[in-house]
Design a protein around this motif. Structure first.
Motif, PDB file in Angstrom:
ATOM      1  N   GLU A  32      30.291  34.105  29.549  1.00 36.74           N
ATOM      2  CA  GLU A  32      29.729  32.761  29.747  1.00 36.74           C
ATOM      3  C   GLU A  32      29.710  31.980  28.441  1.00 36.74           C
ATOM      4  OE1 GLU A  32      26.699  33.003  33.496  1.00 36.74           O
ATOM      5  OE2 GLU A  32      26.098  34.123  31.707  1.00 36.74           O
ATOM      6  N   PHE A  36      33.308  30.881  30.711  1.00 39.55           N
ATOM      7  CA  PHE A  36      33.497  31.391  32.069  1.00 39.55           C
ATOM      8  C   PHE A  36      32.318  30.975  32.951  1.00 39.55           C
ATOM      9  CE2 PHE A  36      36.543  33.830  29.797  1.00 39.55           C
ATOM     10  CZ  PHE A  36      37.473  34.308  30.716  1.00 39.55           C
ATOM     11  N   VAL A  37      32.632  30.657  34.200  1.00 39.43           N
ATOM     12  CA  VAL A  37      31.638  30.165  35.149  1.00 39.43           C
ATOM     13  C   VAL A  37      31.468  31.178  36.281  1.00 39.43           C
ATOM     14  CG1 VAL A  37      31.062  28.323  36.792  1.00 39.43           C
ATOM     15  CG2 VAL A  37      32.224  27.775  34.626  1.00 39.43           C
ATOM     16  N   LYS A  38      30.231  31.484  36.631  1.00 36.31           N
ATOM     17  CA  LYS A  38      29.973  32.435  37.706  1.00 36.31           C
ATOM     18  C   LYS A  38      30.263  31.834  39.077  1.00 36.31           C
ATOM     19  CE  LYS A  38      26.586  35.715  35.873  1.00 36.31           C
ATOM     20  NZ  LYS A  38      25.215  36.254  36.034  1.00 36.31           N
ATOM     21  N   LEU A  39      30.888  32.646  39.929  1.00 30.89           N
ATOM     22  CA  LEU A  39      31.135  32.284  41.314  1.00 30.89           C
ATOM     23  C   LEU A  39      30.364  33.235  42.227  1.00 30.89           C
ATOM     24  CD1 LEU A  39      35.028  31.814  41.213  1.00 30.89           C
ATOM     25  CD2 LEU A  39      33.300  30.003  41.175  1.00 30.89           C
ATOM     26  N   TRP A  45      35.175  28.396  47.272  1.00 25.49           N
ATOM     27  CA  TRP A  45      35.572  28.202  45.885  1.00 25.49           C
ATOM     28  C   TRP A  45      36.529  27.021  45.759  1.00 25.49           C
ATOM     29  CZ3 TRP A  45      37.145  33.849  44.149  1.00 25.49           C
ATOM     30  CH2 TRP A  45      35.998  34.671  44.183  1.00 25.49           C
ATOM     31  N   LEU A  47      38.906  26.438  42.854  1.00 29.86           N
ATOM     32  CA  LEU A  47      39.445  26.907  41.571  1.00 29.86           C
ATOM     33  C   LEU A  47      40.362  25.860  40.962  1.00 29.86           C
ATOM     34  CD1 LEU A  47      40.327  30.586  42.573  1.00 29.86           C
ATOM     35  CD2 LEU A  47      38.175  29.693  41.649  1.00 29.86           C
ATOM     36  N   GLY A  51      41.235  27.475  34.866  1.00 30.70           N
ATOM     37  CA  GLY A  51      39.790  27.667  34.953  1.00 30.70           C
ATOM     38  C   GLY A  51      39.404  29.097  34.623  1.00 30.70           C
ATOM     39  N   LYS A  52      38.159  29.273  34.167  1.00 31.33           N
ATOM     40  CA  LYS A  52      37.653  30.590  33.784  1.00 31.33           C
ATOM     41  C   LYS A  52      36.453  30.929  34.667  1.00 31.33           C
ATOM     42  CE  LYS A  52      38.958  30.165  28.887  1.00 31.33           C
ATOM     43  NZ  LYS A  52      38.455  30.259  27.488  1.00 31.33           N
ATOM     44  N   TYR A  53      36.511  32.079  35.337  1.00 30.95           N
ATOM     45  CA  TYR A  53      35.502  32.399  36.336  1.00 30.95           C
ATOM     46  C   TYR A  53      35.094  33.877  36.268  1.00 30.95           C
ATOM     47  CZ  TYR A  53      37.352  28.012  38.201  1.00 30.95           C
ATOM     48  OH  TYR A  53      37.765  26.706  38.337  1.00 30.95           O
ATOM     49  N   VAL A  55      33.049  36.901  38.836  1.00 29.14           N
ATOM     50  CA  VAL A  55      32.440  37.325  40.092  1.00 29.14           C
ATOM     51  C   VAL A  55      31.874  38.728  39.880  1.00 29.14           C
ATOM     52  CG1 VAL A  55      32.763  37.633  42.572  1.00 29.14           C
ATOM     53  CG2 VAL A  55      34.277  36.096  41.314  1.00 29.14           C
ATOM     54  N   THR A  67      42.685  31.293  35.768  1.00 32.85           N
ATOM     55  CA  THR A  67      43.606  30.989  36.869  1.00 32.85           C
ATOM     56  C   THR A  67      45.025  30.725  36.405  1.00 32.85           C
ATOM     57  OG1 THR A  67      42.874  28.678  36.783  1.00 32.85           O
ATOM     58  CG2 THR A  67      41.849  30.111  38.433  1.00 32.85           C
TER      59      THR A  67
END
Length: 435
Positions: A32, A36-39, A45, A47, A51-53, A55, A67
């Motif tokens: 984070e 990075f972003v929490k999903l 979603w 996306l 993008g940075k994610y 889970v 992505t």
């Protein structure tokens, strides 16, 4: 980041991550801070390119991904995998045993533990607890006693004269840690009451412990050892070392390619769980990243995975346990792991890809295979390769004392693994040219 700083940061992470739950929480924090972003798996979603994610599942497994600039069906996915769990002692649901004036904890063995190494160690307890609040709500939180609260004493040699010539361990009888003196007049459930106090530090309104997943761990801090301090010792190096290297690598990666990090739980007990490599966690997320079954199949055909799990370094006192030509030495670089019976997923093409990445990034590599007259362990590599149809290479940092309460690895190798994964994520390489 230079080698010494990286090793110090890893030691701090290791100390703060006594269980898979804590490791995932701390890796989320690292990611984070890098954007990075929490999903949520249960939500829809949206996306975005590059993008940075993140889970998570069960709080003990994690997938982080970038992505990429284009669809994974065009350039494939650079996938790195490791596992968050380590062999240890797990507290049973009804934990208190009263014997000879003491209270001990009833524990079971999680994974392939070197049991003898757990005797005469300062131990603490950590994990996840689920409670009922005064408002009738079920809530979970992480707990960590931090202080030394348990000890498994050896039987004195005067009462066991043959201990140095033959010693087997009965896990039901001998692995019970002492946690307190038993007061026969006490009407309280001592350990569970103390656990509730721990929970109330995070959930003040907690009124009752409904269930727990608690593990004992070595309370001694990780440290550098050797006359030149070139080695590192600590608990859970297998396989939090790989988790940390993978997390830092993807956090520091600037790439146009789709890069994925998967950290599964339960590898040490077979990987068959909702958060394990033999479940559907990774496949489900990759299908959502790709967007369609057609895109997913095309992406898998163009993708490569690094399965990273510690390798057996040659023990100088038992060098005959290794094949003559395949004896990884600490601080001589990560080892490519190969097995003819597919206990490791490496083949000639995936090994060649990693060797090319290593050469471009000035990283020394070694090779490991088991002796032909000894059984070979395995990793999440073959499991993931089978489920996804993805080309895979197994690599790992040479380690001594694997599955002991404390393990040993080379400082240079820890940094080398990070550099290798980072290069794999970001290098503009033609993965494979069909013949």
């Amino acid at each position: 980041m230079n080698m010494d700083d990286f090793a110090l940061d890893f030691m701090a992470f290791l100390e703060k991550s006594p269980t898979p739950f804590h490791a995932v929480k701390n890796i989320c924090s690292i990611l984070e801070k890098s954007g990075f972003v929490k999903l949520d798996e249960s939500e829809a979603w949206n996306l975005k390119p590059k993008g940075k994610y993140i889970v998570t599942r069960n709080g003990s497994a994690l997938i982080a991904f970038i992505t990429g600039k284009e669809s994974p069906a065009i350039n494939g996915i650079r996938l790195t995998g490791a596992h968050t769990d380590s062999p240890c002692l797990k507290v049973k649901p009804v934990p208190e045993l009263k014997s000879s004036g003491y209270i001990e904890l009833d524990v079971e063995i999680y994974g392939g533990v070197l049991l003898n190494t757990w005797f005469d160690r300062d131990l603490s307890i950590a994990g996840r607890t689920t409670c009922l609040t005064s408002d009738g709500i079920i809530m979970s939180c992480l707990v960590d006693f931090i202080d030394t609260v348990a000890f498994i004493p050896s039987l004195a040699i005067h009462l066991n004269r043959d201990v140095n010539s033959s010693k087997s361990v009965n896990p039901q009888k001998e692995m019970l840690p002492i946690v307190m003196h038993h007061n026969a007049n006490s009407r309280t459930n001592d350990f569970m009451d103390m656990l509730l106090d721990q929970v109330r530090g995070a959930i003040p309104e907690a009124s009752e412990i409904l269930e727990h997943e608690l593990f004992l761990y070595d309370a001694q801090r990780p440290s550098f050892v050797g006359l030149k301090k070139e080695f590192m010792t600590g608990a859970r190096i297998d396989n939090l070392l790989s988790c940390y290297a993978g997390a830092r690598a993807i956090a520091d990666t600037a790439t146009d390619f789709c890069s994925v990090l998967v950290l599964n739980d339960n590898e040490e007990v077979g990987s068959s769980s909702i958060s394990g490599a033999d479940g559907q966690f990774l496949k489900s997320i990759l299908e959502r990243i790709c967007g369609s079954a057609e895109s997913f199949s095309r992406a898998m055909a163009k993708s490569v995975m690094i399965s990273t799990d510690n390798a057996h370094g040659v023990h100088p006192n038992y060098s005959e346990k290794h094949d003559t030509n395949h004896r990884p030495i600490m601080n001589n670089g990560p080892a490519i792991k190969i097995n003819a019976n597919q206990r490791y997923a490496t083949n000639s093409e995936t090994s060649a890809i990693i060797k090319m990445v290593a050469k471009r990034n000035s990283i020394q590599l070694q090779t490991f295979t088991m002796r032909s007259d000894m059984a070979c362990g395995s990793t999440i590599g073959p499991i993931t390769a089978s489920l996804l149809g993805i080309k895979t290479v197994d690599i790992g940092v040479p380690t001594l004392g694997m599955h002991s309460i404390r393990e040993m690895a080379g400082k240079l190798d820890i940094h080398g693994l990070y550099k290798l994964i980072k290069g794999f994520n970001s290098d503009d390489i033609q993965m494979l040219v069909p013949y």
